[in-house]
Design an enzyme around this catalytic site. Structure first.
Site, PDB file in Angstrom:
ATOM      1  N   ARG A 102       0.878  -1.183   0.000  1.00  0.00           N
ATOM      2  CA  ARG A 102       0.000   0.000   0.000  1.00  0.00           C
ATOM      3  C   ARG A 102       0.903   1.216   0.000  1.00  0.00           C
ATOM      4  NH1 ARG A 102      -5.257   1.515   3.547  1.00  0.00           N
ATOM      5  NH2 ARG A 102      -6.077   0.152   1.923  1.00  0.00           N
ATOM      6  N   HIS A 129      -7.413   0.815  -6.374  1.00  0.00           N
ATOM      7  CA  HIS A 129      -7.627  -0.040  -5.209  1.00  0.00           C
ATOM      8  C   HIS A 129      -8.315  -1.322  -5.685  1.00  0.00           C
ATOM      9  CE1 HIS A 129      -7.796  -1.238  -1.181  1.00  0.00           C
ATOM     10  NE2 HIS A 129      -8.630  -0.365  -0.655  1.00  0.00           N
ATOM     11  N   GLN A 132     -10.172  -3.855  -3.215  1.00  0.00           N
ATOM     12  CA  GLN A 132     -11.463  -3.357  -2.732  1.00  0.00           C
ATOM     13  C   GLN A 132     -12.564  -3.656  -3.742  1.00  0.00           C
ATOM     14  OE1 GLN A 132     -12.320  -1.537   0.335  1.00  0.00           O
ATOM     15  NE2 GLN A 132     -14.267  -2.246  -0.474  1.00  0.00           N
ATOM     16  N   ASP A 219     -17.149   7.408  -1.200  1.00  0.00           N
ATOM     17  CA  ASP A 219     -15.843   7.317  -0.523  1.00  0.00           C
ATOM     18  C   ASP A 219     -15.547   8.713   0.037  1.00  0.00           C
ATOM     19  OD1 ASP A 219     -13.242   6.597   0.244  1.00  0.00           O
ATOM     20  OD2 ASP A 219     -12.416   6.734  -1.781  1.00  0.00           O
ATOM     21  N   CYS A 259     -16.414   1.972   0.852  1.00  0.00           N
ATOM     22  CA  CYS A 259     -15.198   1.180   1.092  1.00  0.00           C
ATOM     23  C   CYS A 259     -14.702   1.331   2.526  1.00  0.00           C
ATOM     24  CB  CYS A 259     -14.117   1.568   0.097  1.00  0.00           C
ATOM     25  SG  CYS A 259     -13.740   3.320   0.060  1.00  0.00           S
ATOM     26  N   ARG A 287     -13.680  -8.326   1.895  1.00  0.00           N
ATOM     27  CA  ARG A 287     -12.252  -8.086   1.621  1.00  0.00           C
ATOM     28  C   ARG A 287     -11.461  -9.351   1.922  1.00  0.00           C
ATOM     29  NH1 ARG A 287     -10.149  -2.990   1.690  1.00  0.00           N
ATOM     30  NH2 ARG A 287      -8.317  -4.102   0.944  1.00  0.00           N
TER      31      ARG A 287
HETATM   32  N1  NVA Z   1      -9.842   7.011  -1.407  1.00  0.00           N
HETATM   33  C1  NVA Z   1      -9.498   6.503  -0.098  1.00  0.00           C
HETATM   34  C2  NVA Z   1      -9.807   5.049  -0.019  1.00  0.00           C
HETATM   35  C3  NVA Z   1      -9.537   4.414   1.319  1.00  0.00           C
HETATM   36  C4  NVA Z   1      -9.833   2.950   1.351  1.00  0.00           C
HETATM   37  C5  NVA Z   1      -8.039   6.766   0.181  1.00  0.00           C
HETATM   38  O1  NVA Z   1      -7.213   6.592  -0.735  1.00  0.00           O
HETATM   39  O2  NVA Z   1      -7.699   7.175   1.295  1.00  0.00           O
HETATM   40  N1   CP Z   2     -11.192   0.102   2.481  1.00  0.00           N
HETATM   41  C1   CP Z   2      -9.917  -0.008   2.923  1.00  0.00           C
HETATM   42  O1   CP Z   2      -8.977  -0.260   2.160  1.00  0.00           O
HETATM   43  O2   CP Z   2      -9.772   0.152   4.262  1.00  0.00           O
HETATM   44  P1   CP Z   2      -8.408   0.354   5.056  1.00  0.00           P
HETATM   45  O3   CP Z   2      -7.821   1.667   4.607  1.00  0.00           O
HETATM   46  O4   CP Z   2      -8.780   0.327   6.479  1.00  0.00           O
HETATM   47  O5   CP Z   2      -7.462  -0.775   4.684  1.00  0.00           O
END
Ligand code: NVA
Ligand code: CP
Length: 300
Positions: A102, A129, A132, A219, A259, A287
């Site tokens: 990540r 992502h 997800q 989101d 999400c 997930r």
């Molecule tokens: N768009 C959000 C998704 C989190 C799962 C982010 O990148 O923080």
């Molecule tokens: N939706 C998601 O990826 O959650 P986290 O950021 O908690 O991993």
């Protein structure tokens, strides 16, 4: 399939196969059927951003599959002190069986795959992502019975989620509407690809985007890494919210997905969130099952 870097790399067939495998693994787990598909395998999990769901689902998923998950925070890795990605990739390839990462730049994920010799899984970048959206597709399939012709409307920022929803849902046979301000549209290459399929609508008219939708999705307005812009973004995205007014134009049996994490009264009202909490937390649970399918496919 050697990696999961973005859904654009997968065929529709590969997406359907992953969903079928996820359903099988979910059934096995619910019925206490042993799942030692990854006995003796190690997954390195590099996190350069925070996570609840991604970390826990990958860690628990590896454990349930008989493998070993290794949490690697970039605060502790040499990568956080500037060791090149191509060196990290070659070192990890000699010791472990797969990498989940990540991070910010999609290029970093692509480089890990390019320079290493083990499968790489994208656990979120600023661009995509994919894990997800595999869980989202599984959830929609469970609740609606099928994916073909289902209309999803995403409301808010044209961010990593919007990008992956467009690609994953269209490849799965769905129709996608994105309601976002003109200044915050999804990736232009993705929109170009999707427009050619005839299954994408991008508009700043929220009500027309949501009309007759089977699924409403949202989101956060400020993603990880955009914390400094949070106040300004509240102005930009004001009104891009899933609320009763929006639910009224969607289909009567429309489901709501998020999400997570959610910011109540920003992108979704607390009322709509709680009315659809079962769907949203099924989505979060999925997930685990969707990622176990990815792990078995890539590391098994
Ligand atoms: N768009 C959000 C998704 C989190 C799962 C982010 O990148 O923080
Ligand atoms: N939706 C998601 O990826 O959650 P986290 O950021 O908690 O991993």
């Amino acid at each position: 399939m050697k990696h999961l870097l973005k859904l654009g790399d997968l065929s529709s067939q590969e997406i359907f196969e992953l969903l079928e495998l996820a359903e099988k693994l979910k059934y096995e787990q619910k019925n206490n059927i042993p799942q030692s598909y990854l006995k003796g395998k190690t997954l390195g999990m590099i996190f350069e951003k925070s996570s609840t769901r991604t970390r826990v689902s990958f860690e628990v998923g590896m454990h349930q599959l008989g493998g070993y998950p290794l949490f690697l925070s970039s605060n502790d890795l040499q990568i956080g002190r500037g060791e090149p990605v191509n060196d990290t990739a070659r070192v990890l390839s000699r010791m472990i069986d797969g990498i989940m990462i990540r991070t910010y730049e999609q290029q970093e994920v692509e480089d890990l795959a390019k320079y290493g010799s083990i499968p790489v899984i994208n656990g979120l970048t600023d661009y995509a992502h994919p894990c997800q959206v595999l869980a989202d597709l599984l959830t929609i399939k469970e609740h609606k019975g099928n994916l073909d012709g289902i209309k999803i409307c995403f409301v808010g920022d044209g961010n990593n989620m919007a990008n992956s929803i467009i690609v994953g849902c269209i490849k799965a046979g769905m129709k996608v509407a994105i309601a976002c301000p003109e200044t915050n549209q999804p990736d232009s290459e993705i929109m170009k690809w999707a427009n050619e399929t005839g299954n994408l609508l991008v508009t700043d008219d929220i009500l027309s985007a949501a009309k007759d939708s089977d699924v409403l999705y949202t989101d956060v307005w400020a993603s990880m890494g955009q914390e400094d812009e949070a106040e300004e973004r509240k102005k930009i995205f004001k009104g891009y919210q899933i609320n009763d007014e929006l639910m009224a134009v969607a289909k009567e049996d429309a489901m709501v997905l998020h999400c997570l994490p959610a910011h109540r009264e920003e992108e979704i009202t607390a009322k709509v969130f709680e009315e659809h909490a079962d769907e949203i937390f099924d989505q979060a649970e999925n997930r685990l099952h969707a990622q176990k399918a990815v792990l078995v496919k890539l590391l098994g």
